[in-house]
Write a protein that holds these residues in place. Structure first.
Motif, PDB file in Angstrom:
ATOM      1  N   THR A   1       0.927  -1.174  -0.267  1.00 26.54           N
ATOM      2  CA  THR A   1      -0.008   0.099  -0.110  1.00 26.54           C
ATOM      3  C   THR A   1       1.054   1.172   0.045  1.00 26.54           C
ATOM      4  OG1 THR A   1      -1.760  -1.422   1.149  1.00 26.54           O
ATOM      5  CG2 THR A   1      -1.879   1.121   1.275  1.00 26.54           C
ATOM      6  N   SER A   2       2.075   1.257   0.788  1.00 25.59           N
ATOM      7  CA  SER A   2       2.777   2.317   0.858  1.00 25.59           C
ATOM      8  C   SER A   2       3.523   2.801  -0.419  1.00 25.59           C
ATOM      9  CB  SER A   2       3.895   2.086   1.977  1.00 25.59           C
ATOM     10  OG  SER A   2       3.056   1.989   3.365  1.00 25.59           O
ATOM     11  N   VAL A   3       3.939   1.600  -1.167  1.00 22.00           N
ATOM     12  CA  VAL A   3       4.345   1.797  -2.232  1.00 22.00           C
ATOM     13  C   VAL A   3       3.821   2.346  -3.317  1.00 22.00           C
ATOM     14  CG1 VAL A   3       5.820   0.490  -3.896  1.00 22.00           C
ATOM     15  CG2 VAL A   3       6.323   0.109  -1.992  1.00 22.00           C
ATOM     16  N   SER A   4       2.416   1.665  -3.407  1.00 21.31           N
ATOM     17  CA  SER A   4       1.538   2.078  -4.418  1.00 21.31           C
ATOM     18  C   SER A   4       1.326   3.477  -4.153  1.00 21.31           C
ATOM     19  CB  SER A   4       0.284   1.377  -4.326  1.00 21.31           C
ATOM     20  OG  SER A   4      -0.874   1.701  -5.142  1.00 21.31           O
ATOM     21  N   ARG A   5       1.030   3.907  -3.203  1.00 22.36           N
ATOM     22  CA  ARG A   5       0.682   5.640  -2.440  1.00 22.36           C
ATOM     23  C   ARG A   5       1.916   6.323  -2.996  1.00 22.36           C
ATOM     24  NH1 ARG A   5      -2.931   7.896   0.259  1.00 22.36           N
ATOM     25  NH2 ARG A   5      -2.296  10.094   1.432  1.00 22.36           N
ATOM     26  N   ILE A   6       3.080   5.947  -2.733  1.00 19.74           N
ATOM     27  CA  ILE A   6       4.322   6.816  -3.230  1.00 19.74           C
ATOM     28  C   ILE A   6       4.234   6.889  -4.733  1.00 19.74           C
ATOM     29  CG2 ILE A   6       6.721   6.862  -2.939  1.00 19.74           C
ATOM     30  CD1 ILE A   6       6.641   5.788  -0.524  1.00 19.74           C
TER      31      ILE A   6
ATOM     32  N   LEU B   1      -6.200   1.833  -9.443  1.00 18.26           N
ATOM     33  CA  LEU B   1      -4.896   1.314  -8.872  1.00 18.26           C
ATOM     34  C   LEU B   1      -5.045   0.903  -7.582  1.00 18.26           C
ATOM     35  CD1 LEU B   1      -2.292   4.064 -10.089  1.00 18.26           C
ATOM     36  CD2 LEU B   1      -2.629   1.733 -10.996  1.00 18.26           C
ATOM     37  N   GLY B   2      -6.229   1.397  -6.688  1.00 22.40           N
ATOM     38  CA  GLY B   2      -6.663   1.019  -5.383  1.00 22.40           C
ATOM     39  C   GLY B   2      -6.043   1.891  -4.319  1.00 22.40           C
ATOM     40  N   THR B   3      -5.768   3.089  -4.793  1.00 23.38           N
ATOM     41  CA  THR B   3      -5.038   4.188  -3.783  1.00 23.38           C
ATOM     42  C   THR B   3      -6.022   5.162  -3.528  1.00 23.38           C
ATOM     43  OG1 THR B   3      -3.927   5.019  -5.651  1.00 23.38           O
ATOM     44  CG2 THR B   3      -2.747   3.489  -4.565  1.00 23.38           C
ATOM     45  N   GLN B   4      -5.515   5.878  -2.478  1.00 21.25           N
ATOM     46  CA  GLN B   4      -6.597   6.985  -2.048  1.00 21.25           C
ATOM     47  C   GLN B   4      -5.632   8.303  -2.161  1.00 21.25           C
ATOM     48  OE1 GLN B   4      -9.814   6.868  -1.903  1.00 21.25           O
ATOM     49  NE2 GLN B   4      -9.771   4.844  -2.211  1.00 21.25           N
ATOM     50  N   VAL B   5      -5.229   8.838  -3.320  1.00 19.22           N
ATOM     51  CA  VAL B   5      -4.348  10.006  -3.469  1.00 19.22           C
ATOM     52  C   VAL B   5      -5.076  10.959  -4.038  1.00 19.22           C
ATOM     53  CG1 VAL B   5      -2.135  10.977  -4.008  1.00 19.22           C
ATOM     54  CG2 VAL B   5      -2.253   8.679  -3.198  1.00 19.22           C
ATOM     55  N   ASP B   6      -5.878  11.949  -3.459  1.00 11.36           N
ATOM     56  CA  ASP B   6      -6.744  13.054  -4.163  1.00 11.36           C
ATOM     57  C   ASP B   6      -5.549  14.079  -4.839  1.00 11.36           C
ATOM     58  OD1 ASP B   6      -8.760  11.927  -2.951  1.00 11.36           O
ATOM     59  OD2 ASP B   6      -8.655  13.251  -1.279  1.00 11.36           O
TER      60      ASP B   6
END
Length: 249
Positions: A133-138, A238-243
């Motif tokens: 999750t951290s890698v995907s968010r970054i 992608l399954g991330t929550q980055v607005d």
């Protein structure tokens, strides 16, 4: 002559009348006066005979006396044998107890290690999920910075965005209005003017529209091609929550 034989010899007694002499052996009754030299026998006759008792005692040998040294040696040998038996029994019981303890200890260790491995596996799975999750968010945050840099370096990309948005509107749609950022209006009018004219679309500047984005409204529906909307669709896939928040990096 015949009378003397009958007086001195045994008396012949004829068989009793009505007996079956022809079938049974000859039997007769012996009178008491013919019995000589007999005595009555009782069961205690042998036991009451002192001569017989003394002869029996004489036949049994007397035990030889045992010396004190021999008795001590016998006792010592018996004690040694008892100690050896006790040692063997104790050694055998100790081996059985040791084997039982080893089995119990092995089972206890197996249960504890199994629990530790299970917990470790759960923690490792949670850590892997957290890392993913951290890698995907970054990675998503880096992609957002790249998109912003690209829009800043190449603002003319909004022209292609406007063309694609207009073509996405139904051909039967009427009263088409294209809202763009004021700084993008001139580039869109010059690069996509023919497409807008062919669809009868009206180009309107809107300050609340981010640069690089387009919002189209018509009687047939709305096409949201703003940067924030397209970004949210991408990060959801992608399954991330980055607005998409301008200026927050």
């Amino acid at each position: 002559m015949s009378s003397s034989k009958s007086n001195n010899g045994p008396r012949q007694v004829p068989p009793p009348p009505n007996s079956r002499a022809g079938n049974n052996a000859y039997t007769r009754f012996i009178p008491r006066e013919e019995l000589q030299g007999f005595a009555s026998w009782m069961p205690n006759t042998f036991g009451d005979n002192p001569t017989a008792q003394s002869s029996v005692r004489a036949a049994v040998p007397e035990p030889e006396p045992v010396s004190t040294e021999s008795a001590a040696a016998i006792i010592q040998a018996q004690m040694h044998a008892a100690r050896q038996d006790g040692y063997r029994d104790g050694y055998r019981d100790g081996l059985v107890a040791l084997e039982s303890f080893k089995q119990s200890f092995a089972q206890q260790l197996a249960g504890q290690f199994g629990l530790v491995l299970t917990n470790f596996d759960h923690e490792l799975g949670a850590l892997e999920q957290h890392i993913a999750t951290s890698v995907s968010r970054i990675a998503t945050q880096l992609a957002r910075q790249v998109v912003r840099s690209e829009l800043t370096a190449r603002p003319e990309l909004v022209v292609q965005v406007a063309i694609d948005a207009v073509n996405a509107v139904l051909m039967s749609a009427r009263q088409i209005t294209v809202y763009v950022h004021p700084e993008d209006q001139a580039m869109i009018a010059g690069g996509a003017g023919e497409v807008l004219a062919a669809r009868g679309a009206r180009l309107v500047s809107q300050p609340n529209i981010d640069r690089g984005g387009v919002l189209i409204e018509s009687d047939a529906g709305t096409v949201d091609a703003r940067i924030s909307a397209r970004w949210n669709q991408a990060v959801q896939a992608l399954g991330t929550q980055v607005d998409w928040t301008p200026g927050d990096d």
